[in-house]
Design a protein around this motif. Structure first.
Motif, PDB file in Angstrom:
ATOM      1  N   UNK A  83     -10.599   1.477  18.886  1.00  0.00           N
ATOM      2  CA  UNK A  83     -10.589   3.033  19.223  1.00  0.00           C
ATOM      3  C   UNK A  83      -9.446   3.248  19.982  1.00  0.00           C
ATOM      4  N   UNK A  84      -8.605   2.377  20.523  1.00  0.00           N
ATOM      5  CA  UNK A  84      -7.493   2.613  20.986  1.00  0.00           C
ATOM      6  C   UNK A  84      -6.424   3.163  20.075  1.00  0.00           C
ATOM      7  N   UNK A  85      -6.349   2.777  18.789  1.00  0.00           N
ATOM      8  CA  UNK A  85      -5.710   3.173  17.747  1.00  0.00           C
ATOM      9  C   UNK A  85      -5.991   4.770  17.402  1.00  0.00           C
ATOM     10  N   UNK A  86      -7.243   4.954  17.560  1.00  0.00           N
ATOM     11  CA  UNK A  86      -7.783   6.325  17.452  1.00  0.00           C
ATOM     12  C   UNK A  86      -7.207   7.387  18.624  1.00  0.00           C
ATOM     13  N   UNK A 125      -4.169   7.100   2.558  1.00  0.00           N
ATOM     14  CA  UNK A 125      -3.316   5.845   3.118  1.00  0.00           C
ATOM     15  C   UNK A 125      -3.662   5.473   4.565  1.00  0.00           C
ATOM     16  N   UNK A 126      -3.517   6.584   5.454  1.00  0.00           N
ATOM     17  CA  UNK A 126      -4.031   6.388   6.693  1.00  0.00           C
ATOM     18  C   UNK A 126      -5.489   5.713   6.957  1.00  0.00           C
ATOM     19  N   UNK A 127      -6.198   6.450   6.484  1.00  0.00           N
ATOM     20  CA  UNK A 127      -7.645   5.843   6.311  1.00  0.00           C
ATOM     21  C   UNK A 127      -7.586   4.321   6.093  1.00  0.00           C
ATOM     22  N   UNK A 128      -7.256   4.025   5.006  1.00  0.00           N
ATOM     23  CA  UNK A 128      -7.015   2.744   4.775  1.00  0.00           C
ATOM     24  C   UNK A 128      -6.251   1.819   5.504  1.00  0.00           C
ATOM     25  N   UNK A 129      -5.191   2.150   6.106  1.00  0.00           N
ATOM     26  CA  UNK A 129      -4.495   1.455   6.867  1.00  0.00           C
ATOM     27  C   UNK A 129      -5.537   1.229   8.302  1.00  0.00           C
ATOM     28  N   UNK A 130      -5.958   2.258   8.767  1.00  0.00           N
ATOM     29  CA  UNK A 130      -6.755   2.142   9.827  1.00  0.00           C
ATOM     30  C   UNK A 130      -7.934   1.271   9.767  1.00  0.00           C
ATOM     31  N   UNK A 162       0.823  -1.160   0.021  1.00  0.00           N
ATOM     32  CA  UNK A 162       0.045   0.027  -0.168  1.00  0.00           C
ATOM     33  C   UNK A 162       0.817   1.347   0.030  1.00  0.00           C
ATOM     34  N   UNK A 163       1.943   1.176   0.730  1.00  0.00           N
ATOM     35  CA  UNK A 163       2.803   2.342   0.779  1.00  0.00           C
ATOM     36  C   UNK A 163       3.263   2.568  -0.526  1.00  0.00           C
ATOM     37  N   UNK A 164       3.915   1.648  -1.246  1.00  0.00           N
ATOM     38  CA  UNK A 164       4.604   1.543  -2.522  1.00  0.00           C
ATOM     39  C   UNK A 164       3.593   2.024  -3.493  1.00  0.00           C
ATOM     40  N   UNK A 165       2.153   1.785  -3.434  1.00  0.00           N
ATOM     41  CA  UNK A 165       1.129   2.014  -4.521  1.00  0.00           C
ATOM     42  C   UNK A 165       1.155   3.437  -4.640  1.00  0.00           C
TER      43      UNK A 165
END
Length: 405
Positions: free
Chosen positions: A259-262, A152-157, A140-143
């Protein structure tokens, strides 16, 4: 057998201590350099190639720090690398995973009520998930998606949320939280081992050869380092979560983990904004506090939402409760094989945390722990190895709640 059990227990303790030590070293250097990077200031007269500088005071002296965005004109005589903290943290963490969860798979990793598989199969699932997580993240980072940080961060989340749910469909609640932390930590350490350090080595090799380094390598390394910075706090929570059954042992545990990640991102956003001198976003603390209250509520959510029967109300002390005879039978039948002066469960030499539940007084004394770990959550017994039924858990919850009224 007893000597081996003692050795294994101390091995676990020693590796856990090493993991904490190396983790502190890695987190400390990571937080420091991100804060330093955000605090850099530009001014006229900086050396050629210097992106910014910062003055700091510590330990009775002043430090004058300059950053070269790509590289200095010449290779410096002394260069300090920051990488072994990351490697040692991951290796000690994986060793701890193997010692506790792989060697004790039947007790800590597998819950037959969740997924009834053999220990080797569960271990293979664990290993595959860690490797697959890195591959998906790296792709994903290389795409083209990697060019849009927010998207990217939304997809990773979304992937993190899916993995939080997925792990709870595979392992015990305790192991699910631990694996989500290992999944994230593997990405973080692989960022250092497979991207950040190799890119820095390319820049160093170009300097030695007299070539001008390509700035793309530094940009990629900085992006991955920032990802690691935002992932650190959730990983710390997941590392500590095995001490708090209301986090991992409840029906909405995967929502709690998500939620902890948020919360972690909000807290890092606050500090990163402050370090960059771009304001004082105190709203992040309010948002984090609200999310934490939501987590607390989810851990003891009204059982009407879970389809379980409501708890009736009555008065009485723990031992005097009309429920106590049944509670005592449940505890002696489901818990006392480990929580005994001489545990009968293979591999357990002494009662966990020194809690012995063989008398009425002891059961009453530890009523709160029984309620939290076996009544309102499924933390105990690990993997439900003794087969506590939903009715028995409801009994333990009802007994405590009524006696406290």
């Amino acid at each position: 057998m007893n000597d081996f059990a003692i050795f294994w227990d101390w091995l676990s303790f020693g590796v856990r201590w090493l993991h904490v030590i190396t983790g502190i070293a890695w987190i400390g250097s990571s937080f420091y350099f991100v804060a330093l990077d955000l605090g850099l200031r530009q001014r006229p007269g900086l050396p050629a190639g210097a992106h910014g500088e910062e003055w700091q005071v510590h330990g009775g002296g002043f430090y004058h720090i300059q950053k070269y965005l790509v590289a200095p004109a010449e290779m410096p005589e002394h260069l300090t690398w920051f990488k072994w903290e990351s490697y040692a943290t991951w290796m000690s963490g994986f060793a701890l995973l193997a010692i506790v969860y792989y060697a004790g798979a039947d007790l800590y990793l597998i819950d037959p009520n969740v997924l009834d598989v053999s220990a080797p199969v569960a271990i293979l699932i664990s290993l595959a998930s860690l490797g697959l997580g890195w591959l998906i993240y790296d792709l994903l980072c290389k795409s083209p998606l990697g060019n849009n940080d927010t998207l990217l961060m939304l997809v990773l989340y979304a992937i993190v949320v899916f993995m939080a749910w997925g792990y709870t469909q595979l392992f015990t609640g305790r192991a699910a939280f631990l694996h989500l932390g290992a999944f994230t930590a593997t990405i973080m350490s692989a960022n250092v081992f497979l991207v950040i350090i190799p890119n820095q080595k390319i820049v160093v090799a170009d300097l030695i050869a007299g070539r001008k380094p390509d700035p793309k390598y530094g940009k990629i390394a900085k992006t991955r380092s920032l990802h690691n910075n935002y992932l650190t706090l959730p990983v710390l929570f997941l590392m500590l979560s095995n001490h708090y059954p209301l986090a991992f042992g409840t029906q909405f545990n995967w929502v709690i983990a998500s939620l902890v990640f948020m919360i972690g991102v909000l807290i890092r956003h606050y500090f990163n904004t402050m370090h960059a001198r771009k304001g004082n976003p105190t709203w992040t603390w309010l948002a984090a506090g609200i999310l934490f209250i939501v987590i607390m509520w989810l851990s003891t959510v009204p059982k009407i939402l879970t389809g379980e029967p409501k708890v009736s109300a009555a008065n009485g002390a723990f031992i005097a409760s009309t429920h106590f005879p049944a509670v005592r039978d449940t505890v002696l039948g489901r818990c006392a094989m480990c929580h005994a002066a001489e545990p009968g469960w293979e591999g357990i030499r002494q009662a966990p945390k020194g809690v012995i539940l063989e008398t009425d007084a002891a059961i009453a004394e530890h009523a709160r722990e029984i309620y939290l770990q076996a009544g309102r959550s499924h933390a105990m017994p690990p993997g439900n190895v003794t087969g506590v039924t939903p009715e028995e858990r409801q009994l333990l919850a009802t007994w405590f709640e009524e006696a406290r009224k």
